[in-house]
Write a protein that holds these residues in place. Structure first.
Motif, mmCIF file in Angstrom:
data_model
loop_
_atom_site.group_PDB
_atom_site.id
_atom_site.type_symbol
_atom_site.label_atom_id
_atom_site.label_comp_id
_atom_site.label_asym_id
_atom_site.label_seq_id
_atom_site.Cartn_x
_atom_site.Cartn_y
_atom_site.Cartn_z
ATOM 1 N N GLU A 81 -3.497 9.284 5.983
ATOM 2 C CA GLU A 81 -2.079 9.052 6.574
ATOM 3 C C GLU A 81 -2.681 8.650 7.952
ATOM 4 N N GLN A 82 -2.057 7.684 8.780
ATOM 5 C CA GLN A 82 -2.640 7.483 10.275
ATOM 6 C C GLN A 82 -1.213 7.575 11.124
ATOM 7 N N ASP A 83 -1.396 8.060 12.078
ATOM 8 C CA ASP A 83 -0.253 8.100 13.125
ATOM 9 C C ASP A 83 -0.709 7.369 14.292
ATOM 10 N N SER A 84 0.167 6.429 14.740
ATOM 11 C CA SER A 84 -0.109 5.774 16.066
ATOM 12 C C SER A 84 1.188 5.502 16.700
ATOM 13 N N SER A 85 1.223 4.658 17.774
ATOM 14 C CA SER A 85 2.456 4.381 18.572
ATOM 15 C C SER A 85 3.039 3.089 17.686
ATOM 16 N N LYS A 86 2.447 2.759 16.730
ATOM 17 C CA LYS A 86 2.898 1.577 15.772
ATOM 18 C C LYS A 86 3.767 2.301 14.471
ATOM 19 N N GLY A 87 3.649 3.454 14.520
ATOM 20 C CA GLY A 87 4.634 4.255 13.315
ATOM 21 C C GLY A 87 3.412 4.991 12.485
ATOM 22 N N LYS A 88 3.705 5.317 11.348
ATOM 23 C CA LYS A 88 2.868 5.977 10.447
ATOM 24 C C LYS A 88 2.465 4.842 9.346
ATOM 25 N N ILE A 89 1.397 4.812 9.101
ATOM 26 C CA ILE A 89 0.797 4.002 8.018
ATOM 27 C C ILE A 89 -0.142 4.863 6.936
ATOM 28 N N ILE A 90 0.295 4.646 5.771
ATOM 29 C CA ILE A 90 -0.319 5.277 4.678
ATOM 30 C C ILE A 90 -1.218 4.165 4.033
ATOM 31 N N ILE A 91 -2.471 4.683 3.898
ATOM 32 C CA ILE A 91 -3.472 3.824 3.099
ATOM 33 C C ILE A 91 -3.772 4.482 2.060
ATOM 34 N N THR A 92 -3.936 3.962 0.845
ATOM 35 C CA THR A 92 -4.076 4.566 -0.581
ATOM 36 C C THR A 92 -5.386 3.712 -1.118
ATOM 37 N N ARG A 93 -6.433 4.111 -1.331
ATOM 38 C CA ARG A 93 -7.682 3.705 -1.718
ATOM 39 C C ARG A 93 -7.768 4.402 -3.114
ATOM 40 N N ALA A 94 -7.364 3.368 -4.403
ATOM 41 C CA ALA A 94 -7.454 3.948 -5.526
ATOM 42 C C ALA A 94 -8.686 3.191 -6.325
ATOM 43 N N PHE A 95 -9.597 4.105 -6.743
ATOM 44 C CA PHE A 95 -10.789 3.659 -7.325
ATOM 45 C C PHE A 95 -10.733 3.835 -8.892
ATOM 46 N N SER A 96 -11.253 2.862 -9.624
ATOM 47 C CA SER A 96 -11.829 2.741 -10.902
ATOM 48 C C SER A 96 -13.229 2.586 -11.133
ATOM 49 N N GLU A 97 -13.527 2.304 -12.357
ATOM 50 C CA GLU A 97 -15.144 2.168 -12.609
ATOM 51 C C GLU A 97 -15.499 0.879 -12.205
ATOM 52 N N ASN A 98 -14.485 -0.132 -12.055
ATOM 53 C CA ASN A 98 -14.844 -1.587 -11.717
ATOM 54 C C ASN A 98 -14.336 -2.046 -10.446
ATOM 55 N N ALA A 99 -13.443 -1.062 -9.610
ATOM 56 C CA ALA A 99 -12.652 -1.792 -8.513
ATOM 57 C C ALA A 99 -12.289 -0.934 -7.776
ATOM 58 N N MET A 100 -11.768 -1.256 -6.485
ATOM 59 C CA MET A 100 -10.888 -0.407 -5.639
ATOM 60 C C MET A 100 -9.661 -1.245 -5.210
ATOM 61 N N ASP A 101 -8.483 -0.910 -5.269
ATOM 62 C CA ASP A 101 -7.438 -1.316 -4.969
ATOM 63 C C ASP A 101 -6.966 -0.643 -3.567
ATOM 64 N N MET A 102 -6.650 -1.048 -2.418
ATOM 65 C CA MET A 102 -6.196 -0.642 -1.188
ATOM 66 C C MET A 102 -4.721 -1.048 -0.837
ATOM 67 N N THR A 103 -3.937 0.135 -1.040
ATOM 68 C CA THR A 103 -2.457 -0.384 -0.668
ATOM 69 C C THR A 103 -2.154 0.249 1.032
ATOM 70 N N MET A 104 -1.479 -0.631 1.609
ATOM 71 C CA MET A 104 -1.375 -0.291 2.957
ATOM 72 C C MET A 104 0.264 -0.378 3.244
ATOM 73 N N GLU A 105 0.896 0.887 3.587
ATOM 74 C CA GLU A 105 2.373 0.913 3.910
ATOM 75 C C GLU A 105 2.660 1.177 5.319
ATOM 76 N N HIS A 106 3.233 0.492 5.946
ATOM 77 C CA HIS A 106 3.927 0.947 7.301
ATOM 78 C C HIS A 106 5.250 1.627 6.974
ATOM 79 N N LYS A 107 5.209 2.845 7.266
ATOM 80 C CA LYS A 107 6.362 3.687 6.773
ATOM 81 C C LYS A 107 7.775 3.044 7.851
#
Length: 134
Positions: free
Chosen positions: A94-120
């Motif tokens: 969870e990241q807070d700045s003057s641009k608003g709150k951003i949630i960055i979810t890094r989901a890991f598996s044996e073969n990959a990482m999926d990174m979802t970024m959401e500007h709340k």
């Protein structure tokens, strides 16, 4: 449970330009970032994690302990306040700045990482998919 430690190579992105636009990244840097194919290196030393993102134009590194606040910087140089929590095979930042709150979810598996970024504030989301290489 998948290990988060490893090296990941970018494969594809979804809605990245719209996300960077929503958080106010100017056109030229936005185009450079959306066309980049970064490598992400995740390491762990005891309770301390390090996530290093390397691209042709810039290297960004964050070091943190789960559930402890830390400071990082946006591409613009603006300082942000962050906290990362661990849920299952995911690290959620969870990241807070003057641009608003951003949630960055890094989901890991044996073969990959999926990174979802959401500007709340705008509800715009983007996802970057990475393949584990090491």
């Amino acid at each position: 449970m998948a290990s988060v430690v490893g090296t990941y190579q970018h494969e594809k992105s979804e809605n990245l330009d719209a996300f960077f636009s929503a958080i106010g990244v100017p056109w030229i840097p936005r185009k450079m970032m959306t066309n980049s194919n970064p490598t992400v290196q995740v390491s762990q030393d005891g309770e301390t994690y390090k996530i290093r993102t390397v691209s042709a134009t810039k290297t960004v590194e964050i070091t943190f302990k789960v559930d402890e606040a830390f400071e990082s910087s946006l591409m613009s140089g603006e300082k942000t306040q962050n906290v990362v929590r661990k849920e299952g095979d995911s690290l959620i930042q969870e990241q807070d700045s003057s641009k608003g709150k951003i949630i960055i979810t890094r989901a890991f598996s044996e073969n990959a990482m999926d990174m979802t970024m959401e500007h709340k504030t705008s509800n715009v989301k983007a996802t970057r998919h990475f393949k584990r290489t090491a």
